[in-house]
Scaffold this motif. Structure first.
Motif, mmCIF file in Angstrom:
data_model
loop_
_atom_site.group_PDB
_atom_site.id
_atom_site.type_symbol
_atom_site.label_atom_id
_atom_site.label_comp_id
_atom_site.label_asym_id
_atom_site.label_seq_id
_atom_site.Cartn_x
_atom_site.Cartn_y
_atom_site.Cartn_z
ATOM 1 N N TRP A 211 0.857 -1.180 0.000
ATOM 2 C CA TRP A 211 0.000 0.000 0.000
ATOM 3 C C TRP A 211 0.895 1.231 0.000
ATOM 4 O O TRP A 211 1.791 1.347 0.838
ATOM 5 N N GLY A 212 0.652 2.146 -0.941
ATOM 6 C CA GLY A 212 1.447 3.354 -1.027
ATOM 7 C C GLY A 212 0.586 4.597 -1.094
ATOM 8 O O GLY A 212 -0.567 4.534 -1.525
ATOM 9 N N MET A 213 1.146 5.717 -0.718
ATOM 10 C CA MET A 213 0.502 7.035 -0.620
ATOM 11 C C MET A 213 -0.642 6.983 0.391
ATOM 12 O O MET A 213 -0.846 5.995 1.091
ATOM 13 N N GLY A 214 -1.419 8.051 0.510
ATOM 14 C CA GLY A 214 -2.536 8.099 1.427
ATOM 15 C C GLY A 214 -2.640 9.440 2.116
ATOM 16 O O GLY A 214 -1.923 10.394 1.789
ATOM 17 N N HIS A 215 -3.565 9.500 3.077
ATOM 18 C CA HIS A 215 -3.850 10.747 3.780
ATOM 19 C C HIS A 215 -4.302 10.407 5.193
ATOM 20 O O HIS A 215 -5.183 9.583 5.389
ATOM 21 N N ASP A 216 -3.669 11.024 6.182
ATOM 22 C CA ASP A 216 -4.075 10.834 7.580
ATOM 23 C C ASP A 216 -4.189 12.181 8.288
ATOM 24 O O ASP A 216 -3.948 12.286 9.487
ATOM 25 N N GLY A 217 -4.591 13.210 7.536
ATOM 26 C CA GLY A 217 -4.569 14.581 8.002
ATOM 27 C C GLY A 217 -3.533 15.379 7.252
ATOM 28 O O GLY A 217 -3.570 16.611 7.205
ATOM 29 N N SER A 218 -2.577 14.671 6.661
ATOM 30 C CA SER A 218 -1.587 15.257 5.759
ATOM 31 C C SER A 218 -1.269 14.239 4.674
ATOM 32 O O SER A 218 -1.584 13.051 4.794
ATOM 33 N N GLN A 219 -0.654 14.718 3.593
ATOM 34 C CA GLN A 219 -0.278 13.824 2.501
ATOM 35 C C GLN A 219 0.808 12.852 2.962
ATOM 36 O O GLN A 219 1.698 13.226 3.729
ATOM 37 N N LEU A 220 0.745 11.614 2.470
ATOM 38 C CA LEU A 220 1.698 10.583 2.865
ATOM 39 C C LEU A 220 2.491 10.091 1.662
ATOM 40 O O LEU A 220 1.955 9.974 0.556
ATOM 41 N N ASN A 221 3.763 9.785 1.899
ATOM 42 C CA ASN A 221 4.593 9.148 0.869
ATOM 43 C C ASN A 221 4.971 7.720 1.252
ATOM 44 O O ASN A 221 5.767 7.081 0.567
ATOM 45 N N THR A 222 4.402 7.201 2.320
ATOM 46 C CA THR A 222 4.802 5.900 2.860
ATOM 47 C C THR A 222 4.342 4.739 1.976
ATOM 48 O O THR A 222 3.306 4.806 1.317
ATOM 49 N N ILE A 223 5.142 3.677 1.984
ATOM 50 C CA ILE A 223 4.780 2.398 1.383
ATOM 51 C C ILE A 223 4.882 1.334 2.471
ATOM 52 O O ILE A 223 5.917 1.215 3.133
ATOM 53 N N ASP A 224 3.805 0.594 2.696
ATOM 54 C CA ASP A 224 3.770 -0.535 3.631
ATOM 55 C C ASP A 224 3.697 -1.833 2.834
ATOM 56 O O ASP A 224 3.206 -1.848 1.702
ATOM 57 N N TYR A 225 4.147 -2.944 3.440
ATOM 58 C CA TYR A 225 3.959 -4.227 2.775
ATOM 59 C C TYR A 225 3.633 -5.325 3.772
ATOM 60 O O TYR A 225 3.937 -5.228 4.969
ATOM 61 N N VAL A 226 2.998 -6.376 3.255
ATOM 62 C CA VAL A 226 2.710 -7.592 4.019
ATOM 63 C C VAL A 226 3.057 -8.782 3.140
ATOM 64 O O VAL A 226 3.186 -8.656 1.915
ATOM 65 N N THR A 227 3.188 -9.956 3.766
ATOM 66 C CA THR A 227 3.273 -11.219 3.042
ATOM 67 C C THR A 227 1.861 -11.772 2.956
ATOM 68 O O THR A 227 1.228 -12.039 3.984
ATOM 69 N N ILE A 228 1.331 -11.933 1.751
ATOM 70 C CA ILE A 228 -0.100 -12.173 1.553
ATOM 71 C C ILE A 228 -0.567 -13.471 2.195
ATOM 72 O O ILE A 228 -1.674 -13.531 2.749
ATOM 73 N N GLN A 229 0.237 -14.522 2.189
ATOM 74 C CA GLN A 229 -0.213 -15.818 2.706
ATOM 75 C C GLN A 229 0.019 -15.988 4.204
ATOM 76 O O GLN A 229 -0.211 -17.075 4.749
ATOM 77 N N THR A 230 0.456 -14.918 4.871
ATOM 78 C CA THR A 230 0.494 -14.933 6.333
ATOM 79 C C THR A 230 -0.591 -13.986 6.823
ATOM 80 O O THR A 230 -1.393 -13.489 6.042
ATOM 81 N N THR A 231 -0.633 -13.731 8.110
ATOM 82 C CA THR A 231 -1.423 -12.645 8.676
ATOM 83 C C THR A 231 -0.514 -11.838 9.594
ATOM 84 O O THR A 231 0.513 -12.334 10.060
ATOM 85 N N GLY A 232 -0.907 -10.583 9.846
ATOM 86 C CA GLY A 232 -0.106 -9.744 10.726
ATOM 87 C C GLY A 232 -0.075 -8.315 10.230
ATOM 88 O O GLY A 232 -0.604 -7.991 9.159
ATOM 89 N N ASN A 233 0.541 -7.457 11.003
ATOM 90 C CA ASN A 233 0.607 -6.036 10.660
ATOM 91 C C ASN A 233 1.624 -5.772 9.550
ATOM 92 O O ASN A 233 2.571 -6.535 9.352
ATOM 93 N N SER A 234 1.419 -4.677 8.841
ATOM 94 C CA SER A 234 2.313 -4.316 7.749
ATOM 95 C C SER A 234 3.654 -3.815 8.265
ATOM 96 O O SER A 234 3.802 -3.428 9.427
ATOM 97 N N THR A 235 4.640 -3.819 7.370
ATOM 98 C CA THR A 235 6.001 -3.383 7.643
ATOM 99 C C THR A 235 6.357 -2.244 6.686
ATOM 100 O O THR A 235 5.907 -2.228 5.537
ATOM 101 N N ASP A 236 7.163 -1.320 7.137
ATOM 102 C CA ASP A 236 7.586 -0.213 6.286
ATOM 103 C C ASP A 236 8.455 -0.721 5.138
ATOM 104 O O ASP A 236 9.379 -1.524 5.347
ATOM 105 N N PHE A 237 8.166 -0.265 3.919
ATOM 106 C CA PHE A 237 8.921 -0.649 2.729
ATOM 107 C C PHE A 237 9.864 0.464 2.300
ATOM 108 O O PHE A 237 11.001 0.220 1.911
ATOM 109 N N GLY A 238 9.386 1.705 2.337
ATOM 110 C CA GLY A 238 10.149 2.866 1.884
ATOM 111 C C GLY A 238 9.189 4.001 1.595
ATOM 112 O O GLY A 238 8.074 4.028 2.103
ATOM 113 N N ASP A 239 9.594 4.926 0.751
ATOM 114 C CA ASP A 239 8.790 6.117 0.463
ATOM 115 C C ASP A 239 8.648 6.331 -1.035
ATOM 116 O O ASP A 239 9.566 6.052 -1.813
#
Length: 301
Positions: A211-239
């Motif tokens: 998942w990349g970009m987004g808005h949480d009150g300000s513009q975001l440049n973050t990229i998160d990632y997960v491993t699809i066949q597991t479950t759990g919270n996302s990890t920072d990938f980069g910007d």
């Protein structure tokens, strides 16, 4: 100035020629507009005009199999929510064709596919929606009820591998849900994105969802990632190269690409990353015009 062709074109499995599975498409967006652009994901450079949607709209949900891209929902120039589904054939540039209708007219929905079925999830109708509905991509017709998300929300984004679909983020929540695309039923909690991010754009390989970009009150440049066949919270990938929200994303399984969005004004920026690594995005090129607020992205991979 970015040089077109900085990456190498992937040939077709048959050898030689254009590999239409590597064609990424971005449709709709604010205006609203009916524009469809395309890129060759493995070859950096500016987007090219593909054709037009059947009507101008923004906040569409898009996904694909190996030959067709489908675009569902959105909002039109009269500020009315839409249930229209359009489709294109990646190998043939030209205007989209009517496919059928979603079960619910809604905007800011999202979509994913296992290569056979397309599933749309969430959005905003008269209120926040938890609706999941689906079609068989190679068979035109109206969508059928699939089940429900765990949280009703618009402005989420979705990605998938060949079996699982993931729906992440959205207004007021950082929840990631998952479904087994071939088996209709309600979604299950997967974990959380790094923040309560809305207007993200998602893409994937057969291993990772991002998942990349987004808005949480300000513009975001973050990229998160997960491993699809597991479950759990996302990890920072980069910007991403530009903080923004409301663009579209697609992938050829090797590279992930984000296009358009709103960074205080609509932008035509296209960025890319190598999905199997981590790190910041690199400039890819430009869309044919600046646009955001729900660009639908998909690819023939």
């Amino acid at each position: 100035m970015l040089v077109s062709g900085a990456l190498s074109l992937t040939p077709s499995a048959a050898g030689g020629g254009v590999w239409y599975g590597g064609r990424g498409v971005f449709a709709g967006g604010s205006g609203p507009v009916n524009l469809i652009d395309y890129i060759t994901i493995a070859t950096t450079g500016n987007a090219i005009d593909f054709g037009d949607l059947t009507l101008a709209r923004y906040s569409v949900g898009a996904c694909s199999d190996s030959s067709r891209g489908v675009f569902g929902g959105g909002r039109d120039s009269a500020s009315a929510n839409r249930n229209d589904i359009d489709y294109i054939t990646f190998a043939t540039t030209g205007n989209a064709t009517d496919f059928g209708d979603l079960t619910q007219s809604r905007r800011y929905t999202s979509a994913c596919s296992d290569g056979t079925y397309a599933v749309w999830g969430g959005g905003r109708a008269s209120s926040f929606s938890n609706v999941l509905d689906y079609v068989t991509i190679q068979t035109v017709g109206n969508a059928v009820d699939f089940g429900d998300l765990t949280v009703s929300r618009p402005a989420l984004s979705a990605c998938s591998d060949s079996t699982r679909g993931l729906f992440g983020g959205g207004e007021t929540t950082n929840t990631i849900d998952y479904i087994t695309i071939a088996t209709p039923g309600n979604a299950t909690d997967f974990g959380d994105l790094s923040g309560s991010n809305l207007y993200t754009a998602a893409c994937s390989s057969q291993t990772r969802g991002l998942w990349g970009m987004g808005h949480d009150g300000s513009q975001l440049n973050t990229i998160d990632y997960v491993t699809i066949q597991t479950t759990g919270n996302s990890t920072d990938f980069g910007d991403l190269t530009v903080a923004r929200h409301g663009g579209g994303a697609c992938s050829d399984g090797t590279y992930g690409v984000w296009a358009g969005g709103h960074d205080g004004a609509f932008t035509n920026v296209i960025d890319y990353i190598t999905i199997s690594s981590t790190g910041n995005a690199t400039d890819f090129g430009d869309l044919t015009s600046a646009r955001g607020s729900g660009v639908g992205g998909c690819s023939g991979n």
